[in-house]
Write an enzyme that holds these catalytic residues in place. Structure first.
Site, short mmCIF file in Angstrom:
data_model
loop_
_atom_site.label_atom_id
_atom_site.label_comp_id
_atom_site.label_asym_id
_atom_site.label_seq_id
_atom_site.Cartn_x
_atom_site.Cartn_y
_atom_site.Cartn_z
N ASN A 22 0.31 -0.89 0.10
CA ASN A 22 -0.06 -0.19 0.16
C ASN A 22 0.79 1.49 -0.17
OD1 ASN A 22 -3.32 0.06 0.15
ND2 ASN A 22 -2.28 -1.82 1.58
N ARG A 103 0.63 -2.01 14.48
CA ARG A 103 0.85 -1.91 15.98
C ARG A 103 -0.34 -1.15 16.63
NH1 ARG A 103 4.37 -3.50 19.71
NH2 ARG A 103 4.25 -1.24 20.38
N ILE A 104 -0.55 -1.27 18.34
CA ILE A 104 -1.73 -0.01 19.09
C ILE A 104 -1.29 0.80 19.00
CG2 ILE A 104 -3.20 -0.40 20.43
CD1 ILE A 104 -3.74 -3.33 19.85
N ASN A 119 -5.91 5.25 8.06
CA ASN A 119 -6.00 4.07 7.67
C ASN A 119 -6.27 3.11 7.30
OD1 ASN A 119 -4.59 1.63 9.35
ND2 ASN A 119 -6.55 0.95 10.15
N HIS A 121 -7.69 -0.99 6.41
CA HIS A 121 -8.42 -1.75 6.66
C HIS A 121 -9.17 -2.50 6.12
CE1 HIS A 121 -9.37 -4.42 10.44
NE2 HIS A 121 -10.58 -4.61 9.76
N GLU A 155 -10.40 3.40 19.59
CA GLU A 155 -10.81 2.58 18.87
C GLU A 155 -10.31 1.65 17.96
OE1 GLU A 155 -15.10 0.75 19.88
OE2 GLU A 155 -15.55 2.88 19.91
N LEU A 156 -9.52 0.59 18.09
CA LEU A 156 -9.23 -0.62 16.52
C LEU A 156 -10.52 -0.41 15.31
CD1 LEU A 156 -6.24 -1.59 15.59
CD2 LEU A 156 -7.57 -3.93 17.24
N GLU A 186 -6.88 -2.38 -2.54
CA GLU A 186 -6.60 -1.30 -1.56
C GLU A 186 -5.72 -0.12 -2.29
OE1 GLU A 186 -5.09 -2.82 1.70
OE2 GLU A 186 -6.34 -4.52 1.74
C1 GAR Z 1 -3.16 -4.91 3.99
O1 GAR Z 1 -4.18 -5.45 3.42
C2 GAR Z 1 -4.09 -3.35 5.36
O2 GAR Z 1 -5.34 -3.69 4.54
C3 GAR Z 1 -3.75 -4.60 6.06
O3 GAR Z 1 -2.46 -5.45 6.10
C4 GAR Z 1 -2.53 -5.51 4.57
C5 GAR Z 1 -0.58 -4.65 4.79
O4 GAR Z 1 -0.46 -5.28 3.03
N1 GAR Z 1 -4.23 -3.62 7.33
C6 GAR Z 1 -4.74 -4.02 8.24
O5 GAR Z 1 -5.19 -5.33 7.91
C7 GAR Z 1 -5.07 -2.87 9.62
N2 GAR Z 1 -6.01 -3.73 10.40
P1 GAR Z 1 1.16 -3.74 3.14
O6 GAR Z 1 2.70 -3.97 4.28
O7 GAR Z 1 1.09 -4.96 1.31
O8 GAR Z 1 0.76 -2.41 2.64
#
Ligand code: GAR
Length: 206
Positions: A22, A103-104, A119, A121, A155-156, A186
């Site tokens: 991303n 990380r939280i 963020n 998700h 809140e996460l 994404e």
């Molecule tokens: C992505 O799918 C993102 O949406 C997710 O981690 C992946 C990172 O991929 N994020 C979460 O789950 C956050 N709650 P990347 O390092 O290839 O961008």
């Protein structure tokens, strides 16, 4: 304490932990669409909490500054977040972009960047916060899932939604096949969301 003059450029800082796909989608969009010229914005730095994050080398290949703040070197979440905040603040960013940053964050960190922290998700929030989102969407019998860009709150995986992409769940989908299709969306969604927010943001006064 010395005061630092505000940067005339809208700095973006990306925080990530791993693959960084991303982050790369945003970095490539910024270069392809010449965000510096068209939006007065630049990707100032990519910061990882993991020294072995693959995204670090990829960012460096695009001549983007990188920094590692290894969370394992700190004995509390607060101490790590304080170091992270110092690093991020050195860029005076208008936007802090979490891109697979696993990380939280402490409430103090989140409050410090209120209105600047987003963020992505891999679900259609508010459904399926947390982990294993794709398997949970399949198990629930959902016909669609997707990805959400949202403002970060304490809140996460909550917070006001900026933009979403919908992805159909196909017969025979596994968590892996679905994850791959969501991830490719994404990569379109996040740069679009960042671009739109940059367009809305006023340039910092000089
Ligand atoms: C992505 O799918 C993102 O949406 C997710 O981690 C992946 C990172 O991929 N994020 C979460 O789950 C956050 N709650 P990347 O390092 O290839 O961008």
């Amino acid at each position: 304490m010395t005061s630092v003059a505000p940067s005339p450029v809208k700095n973006i800082v990306i925080l990530m932990s791993g693959t960084g796909s991303n982050m790369m989608a945003i970095a490539r969009a910024a270069q392809r669409e010449k965000w510096h010229d068209t939006l007065g914005a630049r990707l100032a730095c990519v910061i990882s909490n993991r020294p072995d994050a693959q995204g670090l080398a990829l960012a460096a290949q695009l001549s983007i500054a990188t920094q590692v703040i290894d969370h394992q070197q700190f004995n509390s979440r607060e101490a790590f977040d304080a170091a992270l905040q110092t690093a991020v603040d050195s860029y005076q960013p208008v936007l802090v972009v979490l891109a697979g940053f696993m990380r939280i964050l402490t409430p103090g960190f989140v409050a410090h960047y209120a209105g600047r922290l987003i963020n992505i998700h891999p679900s259609l929030l508010p459904a399926f916060t947390g982990l294993h989102t794709h398997q949970r969407a399949i198990d629930a019998g959902c016909e669609v899932t997707g990805a959400t860009v949202h403002w970060v709150t304490t809140e996460l995986d909550h917070g006001r939604i900026v933009r979403q992409a919908v992805v159909p769940i196909l017969p025979g989908d596994t968590a892996d096949t679905l994850a791959a299709r969501v991830l490719s969306q994404e990569h379109l969604l996040y740069p679009q969301a960042v671009r739109r927010l940059l367009q809305q943001l006023r340039k910092p006064s000089s």
